[in-house]
Structures are given as structure tokens and as C-alpha cells.
Design an enzyme around this catalytic site. Structure first.
Site, mmCIF file in Angstrom:
data_model
loop_
_atom_site.group_PDB
_atom_site.id
_atom_site.type_symbol
_atom_site.label_atom_id
_atom_site.label_comp_id
_atom_site.label_asym_id
_atom_site.label_seq_id
_atom_site.Cartn_x
_atom_site.Cartn_y
_atom_site.Cartn_z
ATOM 1 N N LYS A 269 91.891 47.969 -105.356
ATOM 2 C CA LYS A 269 93.229 47.883 -105.013
ATOM 3 C C LYS A 269 94.231 49.178 -104.688
ATOM 4 C CE LYS A 269 94.916 43.569 -106.720
ATOM 5 N NZ LYS A 269 95.690 42.908 -107.841
ATOM 6 N N LYS B 165 86.817 35.720 -100.149
ATOM 7 C CA LYS B 165 87.551 34.803 -101.006
ATOM 8 C C LYS B 165 88.704 34.492 -100.323
ATOM 9 C CE LYS B 165 90.128 36.463 -104.764
ATOM 10 N NZ LYS B 165 90.990 36.141 -105.833
ATOM 11 N N LYS C 208 95.925 34.801 -101.592
ATOM 12 C CA LYS C 208 97.248 34.554 -101.097
ATOM 13 C C LYS C 208 97.645 35.712 -100.142
ATOM 14 C CE LYS C 208 98.680 33.252 -105.674
ATOM 15 N NZ LYS C 208 98.187 34.611 -106.508
HETATM 16 N N1 AQP Z 1 89.511 31.902 -103.349
HETATM 17 C C1 AQP Z 1 89.430 31.466 -104.632
HETATM 18 N N2 AQP Z 1 88.580 30.631 -105.128
HETATM 19 C C2 AQP Z 1 88.588 30.142 -106.579
HETATM 20 N N3 AQP Z 1 89.554 30.667 -107.353
HETATM 21 C C3 AQP Z 1 90.351 31.375 -107.042
HETATM 22 N N4 AQP Z 1 91.519 32.014 -107.637
HETATM 23 C C4 AQP Z 1 92.122 33.005 -106.501
HETATM 24 N N5 AQP Z 1 91.605 32.769 -105.362
HETATM 25 C C5 AQP Z 1 90.482 31.670 -105.535
HETATM 26 C C6 AQP Z 1 92.022 31.829 -109.021
HETATM 27 O O1 AQP Z 1 93.393 31.540 -109.011
HETATM 28 C C7 AQP Z 1 93.851 32.550 -110.157
HETATM 29 C C8 AQP Z 1 94.861 33.180 -109.330
HETATM 30 O O2 AQP Z 1 95.008 34.417 -109.960
HETATM 31 P P1 AQP Z 1 96.103 35.360 -109.467
HETATM 32 O O3 AQP Z 1 97.146 34.871 -108.742
HETATM 33 O O4 AQP Z 1 96.203 36.494 -110.632
HETATM 34 O O5 AQP Z 1 95.204 36.390 -108.237
HETATM 35 P P2 AQP Z 1 93.881 36.270 -107.518
HETATM 36 O O6 AQP Z 1 92.819 35.823 -108.410
HETATM 37 O O7 AQP Z 1 93.862 37.545 -106.848
HETATM 38 O O8 AQP Z 1 94.374 35.218 -106.323
HETATM 39 P P3 AQP Z 1 94.962 35.359 -104.932
HETATM 40 O O9 AQP Z 1 95.298 34.135 -104.378
HETATM 41 O O10 AQP Z 1 93.858 35.997 -104.223
HETATM 42 O O11 AQP Z 1 96.108 36.320 -105.086
HETATM 43 P P4 AQP Z 1 96.599 37.727 -104.651
HETATM 44 O O12 AQP Z 1 96.405 37.568 -103.151
HETATM 45 O O13 AQP Z 1 98.073 37.981 -105.021
HETATM 46 O O14 AQP Z 1 95.599 38.611 -105.258
HETATM 47 C C9 AQP Z 1 92.809 32.996 -110.914
HETATM 48 O O15 AQP Z 1 92.453 32.233 -111.932
HETATM 49 C C10 AQP Z 1 91.482 33.173 -109.633
HETATM 50 O O16 AQP Z 1 90.472 32.876 -110.387
#
Ligand code: AQP
Length: 332
Positions: free
Chosen positions: A112, A195, A198
Site C-alpha cells: 500500500k 482480486k 472496492k
Molecule cells: N475479491 C475477493 N474475493 C473474496 N473475498 C474478498 N474480500 C475482499 N475482496 C475479495 C473479503 O472481503 C472482506 C473485506 O475486507 P476489507 O474491506 O477490509 O478490504 P479488502 O479485503 O481489501 O477488500 P476490498 O474490497 O478490496 O477493499 P479495499 O478496496 O478497500 O481494499 C475481507 O474478508 C476480504 O477477505
């Protein structure tokens, strides 16, 4: 019942299909067997570029989507992280037993900070895993369901719990990470080796839970596949089709081979049409419920307040014990 802790960042207006399949669907089942705590980790979200008015909106929307997806605030403790001040307080104590080098080895920070650049790489981003450790340890958590990318943070949490317990006397349960299965990992529809996220640069390959169903159907129809033309799971050589199969299976509860059989000898067009229907059928009602909850934010806020009170009770107990053990003078 053993205790479970998990959370998500309110980092967008809507959650995406990966959040739903990789987290919410599993949380919904786990709340039957565990005393579950699910938080909207707004303090963590502050480590990303932030717009205050938007953060408030996103926080409510994330909570509404938890409930719409089946997390029941009467059974599970569903709350907003910043509503329980003990999270920030325990973070400070834990930061005093975390090695600087130890925190510097966290690969998510390295990734990051490279993405954000020097200007936006804050101390908060660096201590993100310590806040996560506080989240988990405050509730004497037994298990933490996480994606593979969070495993290192849970290992750090375990190390900190053991270190504190040894140095000051037992205050924490040592939690166990439960790593998401490969078939629960969802990839970007346009770039199926990355992956779904968001914060993807382009949202052309992101299925949003709160999108208009017809927009989601269109995204499915446009998903990247390959030139072979057969609906077959092969993550290595057919990442696009494999990803669509995983989504199909997760949303219908069916096994991948059964879906392969159903579409044997048929083209990708048919398969995508089938999946588009599945996505619309599943996300449509979730979207409706979430929007209905957001229509009456006062009711939602009351549920969140009641749950935060329940969380606080446990968190305050752990924090008081920790303060006592490290030797802070109690205010009379
Ligand atoms: N692509 C994915 N497949 C399966 N599980 C996923 N998770 C996120 N993306 C996938 C799961 O959702 C939860 C969200 O955790 P988070 O909001 O702390 O952040 P993250 O994992 O980094 O998810 P994002 O959507 O990619 O958010 P941003 O963009 O904000 O970093 C976790 O349980 C994760 O495993």
C-alpha cells in the site's frame, strides 16, 4: 459458543461480489455456530484518502449491506468500530509491545505504501495491523475468518497476544485464523488474475452489490473469457471462465462440475446469460433490503447503537484488565 471476529472497511458506497461471496455469505452461516462480532472498521478506513461526509455515508451503507445479506443484529454483534473507544485505546498499548521492524515486515503495508506514495504513507497506515490486533483481542476471539492477504496480520495478532500474556500475565485469548478457501476468492471480471476490489482502478470488472441489476447483468455479459469456448474450471489456463464458475457455484450453492455439465457443448453466451440471471436473482433482493434500511437511517442507527453497547461491555472489561496489568494508575 466460541467467539468469532471479522470486519470490513467502509471504503466504497457499495460492497462488491468478492466481499459478498468471500465474507458475508460465510459470516451468515458462521453466526449459527459462533458468538459472532462483525464490525464496520471505519477507523481503518481513515488510512485511505478520506472525505469526511462520504465516510459517514459509506459506514451506514456498509452496515446496511451486512444486515441485508443476512447478518442479524439481534443474534450477532454488528457495530461500528469507532463507536467503541476501547479499540483506539488498546491499539496504543499494543503499539508499545510491537517491534518497529516487526511491523515493517507486513507485506500489505509495503504494497500500500508503494501504491500511495510517500505523501500519503502515514503512521496510521503503518500501525493498521496493530489496530486490527486490538479489534480481535478486545473480544477474546477464538477464530478470525480472513482472506489469505490478511493472514500475516492475524499471525502478528497472535504474537502480540502471546507476548503480552507472557510479559504481563494472561489478558488475551490467542486467536486462530481461518483462511478463506480458494473457491471463495473472486477476481475482477475484466482482469481475472487480480482480486475483485472496492478500490479497483476501473470498475468495469467489479460487480457491485448495490448496482442496478441490469448494470450487473451487462458486466457479466462483457466479462473476459478465452477462445476455447468450453465451460471448464482451470484456474491456470482459463482464469476468466473459472472465476465465473466460482461465482455461479457460490451464489447457487451448486458444485462446479454440475455447472460444467449443464453448460457442456454450449457457448459462453449461454453460460453468461445463466450467470447474469443468478447474479440478478441473488443481488436484487439484497439491494432492495439494503435500500429499504437506508430509507430509515434512524432505525438502523438504533440497531448499531444497541450492538455497540453490547460490544463495549466486553471490550471495556478487556481494556480495564490490560490497563491494570501494565500498571496504569486507576482513576478513582
Ligand atoms: N475479491 C475477493 N474475493 C473474496 N473475498 C474478498 N474480500 C475482499 N475482496 C475479495 C473479503 O472481503 C472482506 C473485506 O475486507 P476489507 O474491506 O477490509 O478490504 P479488502 O479485503 O481489501 O477488500 P476490498 O474490497 O478490496 O477493499 P479495499 O478496496 O478497500 O481494499 C475481507 O474478508 C476480504 O477477505
Amino acid at each position: 459458543k466460541p467467539r468469532l471476529y471479522s470486519g470490513m472497511q467502509p471504503s466504497a458506497d457499495s460492497l462488491q461480489a468478492g466481499n459478498y461471496i468471500g465474507a458475508l455469505l460465510q459470516w451468515r452461516t458462521l453466526q449459527d455456530t459462533y458468538d459472532a462480532f462483525f464490525s464496520v472498521v471505519d477507523l481503518h478506513a481513515l488510512t485511505q484518502p478520506n472525505d469526511p461526509a462520504e465516510l459517514r455515508v459509506k459506514t451506514r451503507r456498509t452496515a446496511a449491506q451486512y444486515i441485508a445479506a443476512g447478518i442479524e443484529p439481534s443474534r450477532s454483534t454488528l457495530y461500528v468500530q469507532s463507536h467503541v473507544p476501547a479499540h483506539a485505546e488498546l491499539t496504543w498499548i499494543l503499539s508499545t509491545i510491537t517491534g518497529f521492524g516487526e511491523a515493517g515486515r507486513m507485506t500489505q503495508f509495503k504494497d500500500k505504501s508503494q501504491r500511495y506514495g510517500a505523501d500519503q504513507t502515514t503512521v496510521g497506515l503503518f500501525t493498521y495491523p496493530v489496530l486490527m490486533a486490538a479489534d480481535i483481542l478486545l473480544y477474546q476471539t477464538d477464530i478470525v475468518p480472513v482472506g489469505e492477504d490478511q493472514k500475516q496480520h492475524v499471525e502478528l495478532t497472535r504474537d502480540l497476544a502471546e507476548r503480552f500474556n507472557t510479559r504481563y500475565g494472561r489478558a488475551f485469548e490467542v486467536p486462530t485464523p481461518v483462511i478463506q478457501k480458494d473457491t471463495a476468492r473472486i477476481y475482477d471480471l475484466q482482469n481475472p488474475t487480480a482480486k475483485m476490489s472496492k478500490s479497483a482502478e476501473s470498475d468495469a470488472g467489479v460487480l457491485w452489490l448495490l448496482d442496478d441489476p441490469s448494470a450487473s447483468a451487462k458486466k457479466v455479459m462483457r466479462a473476459v473469457t478465452d477462445s476455447e469456448g468450453s465451460v471448464r474450471y482451470d484456474r491456470e489456463n482459463k482464469p476468466g471462465v473459472s472465476n465465473l464458475l466460482v461465482i455461479y457455484a457460490a451464489l447457487t450453492g451448486r458444485q462446479i462440475p454440475a455447472i460444467e455439465d449443464e453448460y457442456a457443448g454450449r457457448g459462453y453466451g449461454d453460460f453468461k446469460k445463466g450467470l447474469a440471471e443468478v447474479v440478478v436473482d441473488e443481488f436484487g433482493p439484497v439491494r432492495e433490503r439494503a435500500l429499504a434500511l437506508l430509507d430509515d437511517p434512524a432505525e438502523l442507527d438504533r440497531a448499531l447503537a444497541a450492538n455497540a453497547a453490547r460490544a463495549s461491555e466486553i471490550a471495556e472489561r478487556t481494556l480495564a484488565d490490560v490497563y491494570e496489568k501494565v500498571g496504569l494508575l486507576r482513576r478513582v
